[in-house]
Design a protein around this motif. Structure first.
Motif, mmCIF file in Angstrom:
data_model
loop_
_atom_site.group_PDB
_atom_site.id
_atom_site.type_symbol
_atom_site.label_atom_id
_atom_site.label_comp_id
_atom_site.label_asym_id
_atom_site.label_seq_id
_atom_site.Cartn_x
_atom_site.Cartn_y
_atom_site.Cartn_z
ATOM 1 N N CYS A 216 1.013 -1.337 -0.009
ATOM 2 C CA CYS A 216 0.121 0.303 0.241
ATOM 3 C C CYS A 216 1.038 1.132 0.071
ATOM 4 N N LEU B 295 0.574 4.062 0.761
ATOM 5 C CA LEU B 295 -0.362 5.159 1.823
ATOM 6 C C LEU B 295 0.365 4.516 3.453
ATOM 7 N N CYS B 296 0.111 3.455 3.347
ATOM 8 C CA CYS B 296 0.457 3.359 4.710
ATOM 9 C C CYS B 296 1.805 2.305 4.808
ATOM 10 N N TYR C 110 1.180 -1.692 4.495
ATOM 11 C CA TYR C 110 0.750 -2.897 4.467
ATOM 12 C C TYR C 110 1.025 -3.203 3.283
ATOM 13 N N CYS D 138 -7.629 -1.410 1.337
ATOM 14 C CA CYS D 138 -6.515 -2.035 2.694
ATOM 15 C C CYS D 138 -7.034 -2.013 4.054
ATOM 16 N N GLU E 13 -5.638 -1.754 7.024
ATOM 17 C CA GLU E 13 -5.013 -1.013 7.286
ATOM 18 C C GLU E 13 -5.364 0.490 7.304
ATOM 19 N N CYS E 14 -5.225 0.603 6.143
ATOM 20 C CA CYS E 14 -6.437 2.618 6.010
ATOM 21 C C CYS E 14 -7.055 2.886 4.762
ATOM 22 N N GLY E 15 -7.743 1.480 4.526
ATOM 23 C CA GLY E 15 -8.860 1.626 3.670
ATOM 24 C C GLY E 15 -8.232 2.292 2.456
ATOM 25 N N ALA E 16 -7.399 2.012 2.173
ATOM 26 C CA ALA E 16 -6.624 2.826 0.288
ATOM 27 C C ALA E 16 -7.320 1.781 -0.238
ATOM 28 N N ASP F 256 -4.503 2.352 -4.915
ATOM 29 C CA ASP F 256 -3.094 2.829 -4.021
ATOM 30 C C ASP F 256 -1.612 1.936 -4.221
#
Length: 54
Positions: free
Chosen positions: A6, A8-9, A11, A39, A41-44, A48
């Motif tokens: 991911c 963004l985070c 993962y 995702c 972890e962060c919902g992406a 992403d």
């Protein structure tokens, strides 16, 4: 099968593990995950994520 990270985070989606809590069985390639998966972890969204370089 290739792992994906991911952007963004950080993962890591590992096809060997899948995402059981997200309804993705172990052994599922990233390309075969439903498009509405996010995702854990962060919902992406899938857009992403990038392939992990070995």
């Amino acid at each position: 099968m290739k792992k994906y990270v991911c952007d963004l985070c950080g993962y890591i989606y590992d096809p060997a593990d899948g995402d059981p809590d997200g309804g993705v069985a172990a052994g599922t390639a990233f390309a075969d995950i439903p498009d509405d998966w996010v995702c854990p972890e962060c919902g992406a969204g899938k857009d992403d994520f990038s392939p992990v370089e070995d």
